[in-house]
Design a protein around this motif. Structure first.
Motif, PDB file in Angstrom:
ATOM      1  N   THR A   1       0.849  -1.182   0.000  1.00 47.61           N
ATOM      2  CA  THR A   1       0.000   0.000   0.000  1.00 47.61           C
ATOM      3  C   THR A   1       0.889   1.237   0.000  1.00 47.61           C
ATOM      4  OG1 THR A   1      -1.859   1.085   1.130  1.00 47.61           O
ATOM      5  CG2 THR A   1      -0.193   0.041   2.538  1.00 47.61           C
ATOM      6  N   PHE A   2       0.301   2.398   0.302  1.00 48.90           N
ATOM      7  CA  PHE A   2       1.102   3.615   0.336  1.00 48.90           C
ATOM      8  C   PHE A   2       0.444   4.624   1.270  1.00 48.90           C
ATOM      9  CE2 PHE A   2       3.053   7.547  -1.291  1.00 48.90           C
ATOM     10  CZ  PHE A   2       4.387   7.130  -1.303  1.00 48.90           C
ATOM     11  N   ARG A   3       1.278   5.425   1.903  1.00 50.48           N
ATOM     12  CA  ARG A   3       0.781   6.480   2.783  1.00 50.48           C
ATOM     13  C   ARG A   3       0.735   7.788   2.011  1.00 50.48           C
ATOM     14  NH1 ARG A   3       3.982   9.468   5.718  1.00 50.48           N
ATOM     15  NH2 ARG A   3       5.600   7.909   6.091  1.00 50.48           N
ATOM     16  N   MET A   4      -0.469   8.285   1.781  1.00 53.81           N
ATOM     17  CA  MET A   4      -0.645   9.462   0.941  1.00 53.81           C
ATOM     18  C   MET A   4      -0.440  10.780   1.680  1.00 53.81           C
ATOM     19  SD  MET A   4      -1.096   8.263  -2.021  1.00 53.81           S
ATOM     20  CE  MET A   4      -1.508   9.792  -2.880  1.00 53.81           C
ATOM     21  N   ARG A   5      -0.404  10.729   3.004  1.00 52.60           N
ATOM     22  CA  ARG A   5      -0.157  11.939   3.786  1.00 52.60           C
ATOM     23  C   ARG A   5       1.051  11.695   4.683  1.00 52.60           C
ATOM     24  NH1 ARG A   5      -4.340  15.404   2.910  1.00 52.60           N
ATOM     25  NH2 ARG A   5      -3.609  16.767   4.576  1.00 52.60           N
ATOM     26  N   GLY A   6       1.419  12.681   5.468  1.00 51.81           N
ATOM     27  CA  GLY A   6       2.591  12.541   6.323  1.00 51.81           C
ATOM     28  C   GLY A   6       2.407  11.485   7.390  1.00 51.81           C
ATOM     29  N   HIS A   7       3.535  11.106   8.011  1.00 50.08           N
ATOM     30  CA  HIS A   7       3.472  10.168   9.139  1.00 50.08           C
ATOM     31  C   HIS A   7       2.435  10.661  10.131  1.00 50.08           C
ATOM     32  CE1 HIS A   7       4.677   7.650  12.487  1.00 50.08           C
ATOM     33  NE2 HIS A   7       4.851   8.742  13.214  1.00 50.08           N
ATOM     34  N   GLU A   8       2.518  11.915  10.476  1.00 46.90           N
ATOM     35  CA  GLU A   8       1.436  12.672  11.091  1.00 46.90           C
ATOM     36  C   GLU A   8       1.419  14.003  10.363  1.00 46.90           C
ATOM     37  OE1 GLU A   8       2.456  15.397  13.109  1.00 46.90           O
ATOM     38  OE2 GLU A   8       4.530  14.863  12.745  1.00 46.90           O
ATOM     39  N   GLU A   9       0.353  14.736  10.496  1.00 44.33           N
ATOM     40  CA  GLU A   9       0.106  15.841   9.568  1.00 44.33           C
ATOM     41  C   GLU A   9       1.216  16.890   9.553  1.00 44.33           C
ATOM     42  OE1 GLU A   9      -2.320  16.180   7.133  1.00 44.33           O
ATOM     43  OE2 GLU A   9      -2.384  14.074   7.687  1.00 44.33           O
ATOM     44  N   ALA A  10       1.879  17.094  10.697  1.00 38.26           N
ATOM     45  CA  ALA A  10       2.909  18.130  10.754  1.00 38.26           C
ATOM     46  C   ALA A  10       4.140  17.776   9.927  1.00 38.26           C
ATOM     47  CB  ALA A  10       3.314  18.391  12.202  1.00 38.26           C
ATOM     48  N   SER A  11       4.363  16.494   9.658  1.00 38.41           N
ATOM     49  CA  SER A  11       5.602  16.100   8.981  1.00 38.41           C
ATOM     50  C   SER A  11       5.528  16.221   7.461  1.00 38.41           C
ATOM     51  CB  SER A  11       5.973  14.661   9.366  1.00 38.41           C
ATOM     52  OG  SER A  11       4.979  13.759   8.938  1.00 38.41           O
ATOM     53  N   GLY A  12       4.329  16.248   6.883  1.00 41.84           N
ATOM     54  CA  GLY A  12       4.198  16.435   5.440  1.00 41.84           C
ATOM     55  C   GLY A  12       4.767  15.273   4.634  1.00 41.84           C
ATOM     56  N   THR A  13       4.869  15.495   3.291  1.00 38.40           N
ATOM     57  CA  THR A  13       5.354  14.432   2.394  1.00 38.40           C
ATOM     58  C   THR A  13       6.375  14.950   1.390  1.00 38.40           C
ATOM     59  OG1 THR A  13       3.486  14.841   0.893  1.00 38.40           O
ATOM     60  CG2 THR A  13       3.193  13.123   2.573  1.00 38.40           C
ATOM     61  N   LYS A  14       7.093  16.006   1.721  1.00 35.28           N
ATOM     62  CA  LYS A  14       8.049  16.590   0.770  1.00 35.28           C
ATOM     63  C   LYS A  14       9.172  15.622   0.400  1.00 35.28           C
ATOM     64  CE  LYS A  14       7.321  21.464   1.960  1.00 35.28           C
ATOM     65  NZ  LYS A  14       7.930  22.710   2.478  1.00 35.28           N
ATOM     66  N   TYR A  15       9.421  14.655   1.220  1.00 33.34           N
ATOM     67  CA  TYR A  15      10.500  13.695   0.978  1.00 33.34           C
ATOM     68  C   TYR A  15      10.096  12.623  -0.036  1.00 33.34           C
ATOM     69  CZ  TYR A  15       7.584  11.700   4.643  1.00 33.34           C
ATOM     70  OH  TYR A  15       6.506  11.285   5.384  1.00 33.34           O
ATOM     71  N   VAL A  16       8.832  12.592  -0.431  1.00 37.27           N
ATOM     72  CA  VAL A  16       8.338  11.572  -1.370  1.00 37.27           C
ATOM     73  C   VAL A  16       8.411  12.106  -2.799  1.00 37.27           C
ATOM     74  CG1 VAL A  16       6.411  10.087  -2.017  1.00 37.27           C
ATOM     75  CG2 VAL A  16       6.761  10.712   0.394  1.00 37.27           C
ATOM     76  N   PRO A  17       9.035  11.387  -3.737  1.00 30.81           N
ATOM     77  CA  PRO A  17       9.087  11.833  -5.135  1.00 30.81           C
ATOM     78  C   PRO A  17       7.671  12.044  -5.690  1.00 30.81           C
ATOM     79  CG  PRO A  17      10.575   9.988  -4.782  1.00 30.81           C
ATOM     80  CD  PRO A  17       9.767  10.119  -3.531  1.00 30.81           C
ATOM     81  N   GLU A  18       7.515  13.093  -6.472  1.00 30.40           N
ATOM     82  CA  GLU A  18       6.197  13.459  -6.997  1.00 30.40           C
ATOM     83  C   GLU A  18       5.596  12.350  -7.843  1.00 30.40           C
ATOM     84  OE1 GLU A  18       4.118  17.053  -9.611  1.00 30.40           O
ATOM     85  OE2 GLU A  18       6.168  17.261  -8.857  1.00 30.40           O
ATOM     86  N   GLU A  19       6.427  11.677  -8.650  1.00 30.40           N
ATOM     87  CA  GLU A  19       5.901  10.618  -9.520  1.00 30.40           C
ATOM     88  C   GLU A  19       5.355   9.438  -8.713  1.00 30.40           C
ATOM     89  OE1 GLU A  19      10.481  10.196  -9.445  1.00 30.40           O
ATOM     90  OE2 GLU A  19       8.968  11.796  -9.552  1.00 30.40           O
ATOM     91  N   LEU A  20       5.943   9.217  -7.518  1.00 28.05           N
ATOM     92  CA  LEU A  20       5.448   8.140  -6.665  1.00 28.05           C
ATOM     93  C   LEU A  20       4.079   8.509  -6.088  1.00 28.05           C
ATOM     94  CD1 LEU A  20       6.350   5.364  -5.667  1.00 28.05           C
ATOM     95  CD2 LEU A  20       7.383   6.470  -3.674  1.00 28.05           C
ATOM     96  N   MET A  21       3.944   9.753  -5.686  1.00 31.17           N
ATOM     97  CA  MET A  21       2.651  10.217  -5.192  1.00 31.17           C
ATOM     98  C   MET A  21       1.595  10.118  -6.292  1.00 31.17           C
ATOM     99  SD  MET A  21       2.907  11.112  -1.945  1.00 31.17           S
ATOM    100  CE  MET A  21       1.535  12.213  -1.644  1.00 31.17           C
ATOM    101  N   ASP A  22       1.954  10.490  -7.483  1.00 28.37           N
ATOM    102  CA  ASP A  22       1.003  10.442  -8.600  1.00 28.37           C
ATOM    103  C   ASP A  22       0.564   9.010  -8.889  1.00 28.37           C
ATOM    104  OD1 ASP A  22       1.209  13.169  -8.840  1.00 28.37           O
ATOM    105  OD2 ASP A  22       2.638  13.113 -10.516  1.00 28.37           O
ATOM    106  N   TYR A  23       1.526   8.087  -8.846  1.00 35.01           N
ATOM    107  CA  TYR A  23       1.202   6.690  -9.125  1.00 35.01           C
ATOM    108  C   TYR A  23       0.186   6.151  -8.106  1.00 35.01           C
ATOM    109  CZ  TYR A  23       1.597   1.622  -9.218  1.00 35.01           C
ATOM    110  OH  TYR A  23       1.301   0.284  -9.264  1.00 35.01           O
ATOM    111  N   TRP A  24       0.480   6.390  -6.836  1.00 36.62           N
ATOM    112  CA  TRP A  24      -0.382   5.825  -5.805  1.00 36.62           C
ATOM    113  C   TRP A  24      -1.710   6.547  -5.692  1.00 36.62           C
ATOM    114  CZ3 TRP A  24      -0.254   1.239  -3.668  1.00 36.62           C
ATOM    115  CH2 TRP A  24       0.944   0.518  -3.711  1.00 36.62           C
TER     116      TRP A  24
END
Length: 658
Positions: free
Chosen positions: A241-264
């Protein structure tokens, strides 16, 4: 995604969809409340809902499930009223933890859900204990426990899988591989292609399931669950599976490549399933709108109820009372016949009688079965009680302590033998963070006794000689007992086992075969928390416990000119403060003797208590006597120098002459 399955009817599909939709809509509302400051934190499971829903639906309502941060669907699927969940999220008294813990850090026996602690790993061992209880009761039931891909890096994961495999426990280890442990990608967590491959190392069946496909999750889990009920065994299941948001909301997802977010994003479990149902003419767009409207109305209605609840009013008395489960020791007919016993025999007999009293109680530890334990305390127990109740364990202190917690959840008492008290460091986390806090957090008893063979004077060196009671007296929620005589050892062990709270029971190895006295033959108990005045005097109070009691008595025999009271604490937590204060007020001088090294030992706290409560009665400074601030050496000459025993007489005389 392929959502077609021949076993599912239109009604089944709609039921799955409604169940899947509910946690998604709750989450969307919670994110709004988070931005408004109405909840303090949120761990999003958006994109992972299919796993929680599919697993929970595959289980019966009476089967336990141990979820994680992102498993809101477990709670909604088990039918917990939303207003109670919202009260929990807002820290209100109608939640499950009375405001003492947040989000999903709670359990509820009513709904057979055992929530996580932040240390993650122990809950895997707790699942082992719950499943062991099912097996001991001959119940055809499974236990499902969740962890993330990051959690599989913890030692508890490996210990729990090993125990479950060796004991063939019906546990479903459900790993949500969502790509990142906070910000650390899986490539930096482990060096294998699939987490499921780890099952091979434990001789364990494993599966990989597409975690965003609700139909695949539900149907495969249902099949596995039904098989495990009939043929109990552990199964490792990896959900991709995949986590579409941060570990918790304050941490965000900037460390995740954009193409990976788009795929999931294209693999969204709710949107894809909804489209399948529409395309298959199982539902209409109007029905989808109605489902969403009904769930949103339910959410808003329950939020209104929660919002009307008052904030918690702090009550110091209630906070202190809830650290332990309230307990009154049973009144037993006082035995009359005594027989001479060694310290070790008194403990063995006490264990045997408690095993007879509590017909389901389990003893667990390394080499305790046929071998009888390294000190032979459980010698012959297998023949009398069987291997189900006297269980050899792998070398895995942490998971065994956690398993004991799981047995308690199933209302089975257990005793864990640390082969040596030094080895408790390998099981410290579940003791300090699970057993000690669980009743305070959500009212669950931890009916566990941990036996701790301890102490120096036997030439065992730095890894087998510590007397580490002070580590545990600092932790609210634990009871710490430390007898010095065979009679006390037998009676206090019975009381520790009767007590539904976690008890650390220290047994000094040097006393095992050197101390004898007449002990009641029949079952009896001695109340925990009551000191024993062994010797009366007028000039000095000697406060001590364990082997040091005998050191003090030996010195006083050689010094008849010193009129000293000797107070054997017996219990270090709770501490008999009244007995301490009464003796000090009588004599005006006090010396505290402990075997542990000085700084941070319990003598320091006792000294502070005396100073605060008895200062005006003191005729001399409070004296503490302890061992050297070094690890415990092996050579006899060095160990003799280390131990406080040789220092005590001189310090006692100095205080007497003050």
């Amino acid at each position: 995604m392929d959502f077609k399955h021949q076993s599912l009817t239109r009604e089944n599909h709609i039921d799955l969809y409604r169940s899947l939709l509910k946690p998604r809509l709750i989450e969307e509302k919670m994110l709004i409340l988070l931005r408004q400051g109405k909840i303090s934190k949120w761990f999003s499971g958006i994109g992972q809902e299919a796993i929680a829903i599919g697993v929970t639906k595959a289980l019966n309502k009476e089967e336990y499930i141990l979820p994680m941060h992102r498993n809101l669907g477990v709670f909604t699927e088990r039918g917990i009223p939303l207003y109670r969940l919202f009260s929990q999220f807002q820290g209100k008294s109608n939640g499950f933890t009375k405001g003492r813990d947040r989000s999903f850090h709670f359990g509820t026996q009513e709904y057979k859900i055992i929530g996580m602690i932040s240390h993650l790993g122990p809950q895997l061992g707790v699942a082992d204990g719950i499943a062991l209880a099912h097996k001991l009761k001959n119940e055809k039931a499974v236990t499902a426990v969740f962890t993330g891909e990051g959690g599989t890096s913890e030692g508890d994961f490996h210990e729990a899988l090993n125990i479950a495999s060796v004991w063939q426990l019906p546990v479903l280890f459900c790993v949500e591989n969502n790509g990142y442990g906070l910000s650390t990608p899986v490539s930096e967590q482990f060096n294998c292609e699939h987490i499921a491959d780890k099952g091979k190392g434990y001789g364990m069946e494993s599966h990989i399931i597409e975690g965003n496909n609700i139909v695949e999750v539900f149907t495969k889990m249902k099949e596995i669950v039904e098989e495990v009920r009939e043929n109990p065994r552990p199964v490792l299941i990896e959900f991709k599976t995949f986590r579409m948001r941060g570990h918790e909301e304050a941490s965000g997802t900037k460390y995740v490549p954009e193409e990976l977010m788009d795929y999931w994003a294209k693999q969204d479990p709710v949107e894809n399933y909804e489209q399948f149902l529409l395309d298959s003419d199982f539902i209409t767009k109007d029905e989808v709108s109605k489902f969403k409207s009904d769930i949103k109305s339910e959410i808003n209605e329950h939020l209104k109820r929660t919002n009307k609840e008052p904030s918690i009013e702090p009550d110091e008395k209630l906070e202190l009372e809830d650290v332990y489960q309230q307990f009154t020791l049973d009144e037993h007919p006082k035995p009359s016949r005594k027989t001479e016993m060694r310290f070790i025999d008194a403990i063995s007999k006490g264990l045997e009688q408690s095993m007879e009293k509590y017909k389901t109680m389990v003893i667990m530890g390394q080499d305790i079965a046929e071998y009888g334990g390294v000190f032979k305390i459980t010698d012959g127990f297998v023949e009398k009680f069987g291997k189900d109740r006297v269980r050899n364990t792998p070398i895995c202190e942490s998971a065994i302590v956690s398993a004991a917690m799981g047995l308690s959840i199933q209302d089975i008492k257990s005793i864990v033998e640390m082969q040596f008290s030094d080895f408790v460091t390998s099981g410290f986390n579940p003791i300090a963070n699970y057993l000690a806090k669980v009743h305070y957090r959500w009212g669950q008893k931890a009916d566990v006794v941990i036996r701790m063979p301890c102490g120096g004077g036997v030439g065992a060196g730095p890894f087998h000689s510590q007397t580490n009671e002070a580590w545990f007296t600092k932790i609210p929620g634990l009871k710490v007992v430390y007898p010095s005589s065979p009679q006390d050892a037998k009676g206090l062990l019975a009381a520790a086992i009767e007590d539904p709270n976690p008890v650390l029971f220290f047994e000094h190895k040097a006393l095992y075969r050197t101390i004898r006295e007449d002990v009641y033959e029949d079952y009896f108990s001695i109340e925990i928390g009551k000191a024993n005045l062994l010797k009366e005097g007028n000039d000095i109070t000697v406060i001590t416990f364990g082997a040091a009691v005998h050191w003090a008595l030996e010195v006083l025999e050689r010094c008849p000119e010193i009129s000293a009271e000797v107070l054997d604490l017996r219990s270090l937590s709770p501490l008999d403060e009244a007995a301490i204060f009464n003796s000090v007020k009588k004599t005006g001088k006090v010396i505290i003797l402990q075997e542990d090294s000085l700084f941070g030992g319990i003598a320091s706290d006792i000294s502070a208590l005396i100073s605060e409560h008895c200062f005006e009665y003191l005729d001399a400074p409070i004296k503490r006597v302890a061992s050297l601030s070094t690890p415990i050496p092996f050579a006899k000459e060095l160990e003799d120098q280390y131990l406080a025993k040789l220092k005590f007489e001189n310090e006692l005389k100095i205080l007497n002459n003050y």
